[in-house]
Design a protein around this motif. Structure first.
Motif, PDB file in Angstrom:
ATOM      1  N   LEU A   1      69.020  20.529  26.278  1.00 36.90           N
ATOM      2  CA  LEU A   1      69.671  21.679  26.941  1.00 36.90           C
ATOM      3  C   LEU A   1      70.994  22.064  26.277  1.00 36.90           C
ATOM      4  O   LEU A   1      71.279  23.241  26.085  1.00 36.90           O
ATOM      5  CB  LEU A   1      69.910  21.363  28.427  1.00 36.90           C
ATOM      6  CG  LEU A   1      70.566  22.498  29.218  1.00 36.90           C
ATOM      7  CD1 LEU A   1      69.589  23.661  29.406  1.00 36.90           C
ATOM      8  CD2 LEU A   1      71.072  21.999  30.570  1.00 36.90           C
ATOM      9  N   LEU A   2      71.839  21.058  26.009  1.00 38.33           N
ATOM     10  CA  LEU A   2      73.180  21.342  25.473  1.00 38.33           C
ATOM     11  C   LEU A   2      73.117  21.257  23.954  1.00 38.33           C
ATOM     12  O   LEU A   2      72.696  20.234  23.410  1.00 38.33           O
ATOM     13  CB  LEU A   2      74.197  20.346  26.042  1.00 38.33           C
ATOM     14  CG  LEU A   2      74.259  20.306  27.577  1.00 38.33           C
ATOM     15  CD1 LEU A   2      75.203  19.193  28.060  1.00 38.33           C
ATOM     16  CD2 LEU A   2      74.706  21.654  28.127  1.00 38.33           C
ATOM     17  N   PRO A   3      73.547  22.311  23.250  1.00 39.25           N
ATOM     18  CA  PRO A   3      73.412  22.334  21.793  1.00 39.25           C
ATOM     19  C   PRO A   3      74.086  21.134  21.123  1.00 39.25           C
ATOM     20  O   PRO A   3      73.595  20.627  20.116  1.00 39.25           O
ATOM     21  CB  PRO A   3      74.089  23.643  21.376  1.00 39.25           C
ATOM     22  CG  PRO A   3      74.496  24.356  22.612  1.00 39.25           C
ATOM     23  CD  PRO A   3      74.160  23.526  23.793  1.00 39.25           C
ATOM     24  N   GLU A   4      75.178  20.655  21.676  1.00 35.85           N
ATOM     25  CA  GLU A   4      75.880  19.523  21.063  1.00 35.85           C
ATOM     26  C   GLU A   4      75.472  18.193  21.687  1.00 35.85           C
ATOM     27  O   GLU A   4      76.081  17.164  21.402  1.00 35.85           O
ATOM     28  CB  GLU A   4      77.396  19.698  21.191  1.00 35.85           C
ATOM     29  CG  GLU A   4      77.820  21.137  21.012  1.00 35.85           C
ATOM     30  CD  GLU A   4      78.908  21.363  19.993  1.00 35.85           C
ATOM     31  OE1 GLU A   4      79.946  20.680  20.077  1.00 35.85           O
ATOM     32  OE2 GLU A   4      78.709  22.245  19.127  1.00 35.85           O
ATOM     33  N   GLY A   5      74.486  18.196  22.559  1.00 34.22           N
ATOM     34  CA  GLY A   5      74.064  16.959  23.239  1.00 34.22           C
ATOM     35  C   GLY A   5      75.046  16.595  24.337  1.00 34.22           C
ATOM     36  O   GLY A   5      75.950  17.359  24.686  1.00 34.22           O
TER      37      GLY A   5
END
Ligand code: MD3
Ligand code: FE
Length: 198
Positions: free
Chosen positions: A181-185
């Motif tokens: 979900l979160l581009p940077e993890g």
């Protein structure tokens, strides 16, 4: 039953919409590094808030305040989809005053603690998890009571009310790479709270 679990209350599309809402919050209220009272030791979690009041922690102590500790600006408003969630699940006739946004990178932990800086415990705490799965621990209302472990995955909502409002709880670890979900993890947890009596 005072812990109510709503697994995947937010499906992928609504999780993405929440992440976009949070992007707007972060532009106006950047993440800050909270510090332990007295020692000034930094937390490994980074945080910010939205709502009329925000929770902060620094060398002077824990407290709720109406402005960001670094910019001095008032906190941005709580996004409407979180207000809607609260009114659906909290079971109280008033809205939340604080939404704490916690960001966990890989290796971030949050030690066992109680949430008791609020002036009322009558309303529940409503938690939303986004991104990587967390291994969450919850116990009783004394530090020595037995604890159990649960996984909190992206989109899960938990409502802690009644006896469990003052339960000890913490985050043991984050399962890196478990969500895209979160581009940077990493993981974001949102906690909606009532601070003042009603
Ligand atoms: C149980 N946050 O912000 S969310 C906190 O994942 C906090 O960021 C954790 O503990 C996190 O204070 C846990 C679940 C949670 C939140 C508040 C609670 C569980 C709770 C309050 C009372 C009992
Ligand atoms: Fe907590």
């Amino acid at each position: 039953m005072t812990v109510q679990i709503l697994p995947e209350r937010f499906k992928t599309e609504d999780q993405r919409a929440l992440v976009a809402d949070l992007g707007a919050v972060l532009e106006r209220a950047p993440l800050f590094v909270p510090r332990m009272p007295r020692s000034g030791k930094p937390f490994s979690v980074r945080m910010t808030n939205c709502g009329p009041l925000g929770w902060v922690s620094d060398i002077d102590g824990y407290r709720y305040q109406p402005h960001h500790p670094e910019t001095g600006a008032p906190w941005p408003e709580i996004p409407q989809r979180l207000l809607d969630l609260w009114h659906e699940v909290a079971g109280v006739p008033v809205g939340p005053e604080a939404c704490l946004v916690n960001l966990y990178g890989p290796g971030t932990k949050l030690g066992l603690h109680q949430d008791r800086d609020e002036r009322t415990f009558e309303a529940p705490v409503v938690s939303v998890s986004l991104g990587d799965t967390a291994v969450f621990r919850i116990g009783g209302t004394t530090r020595k009571a037995a604890t159990r472990s649960m996984r909190l995955a992206s989109g899960d909502v938990i409502v802690f009310g009644g006896d469990d409002r003052l339960a000890y709880h913490g985050i043991d670890r984050i399962l890196s790479g478990s969500s895209s979900l979160l581009p940077e993890g990493g993981r974001i947890n949102l906690t909606l709270r009532r601070v003042t009596p009603f």
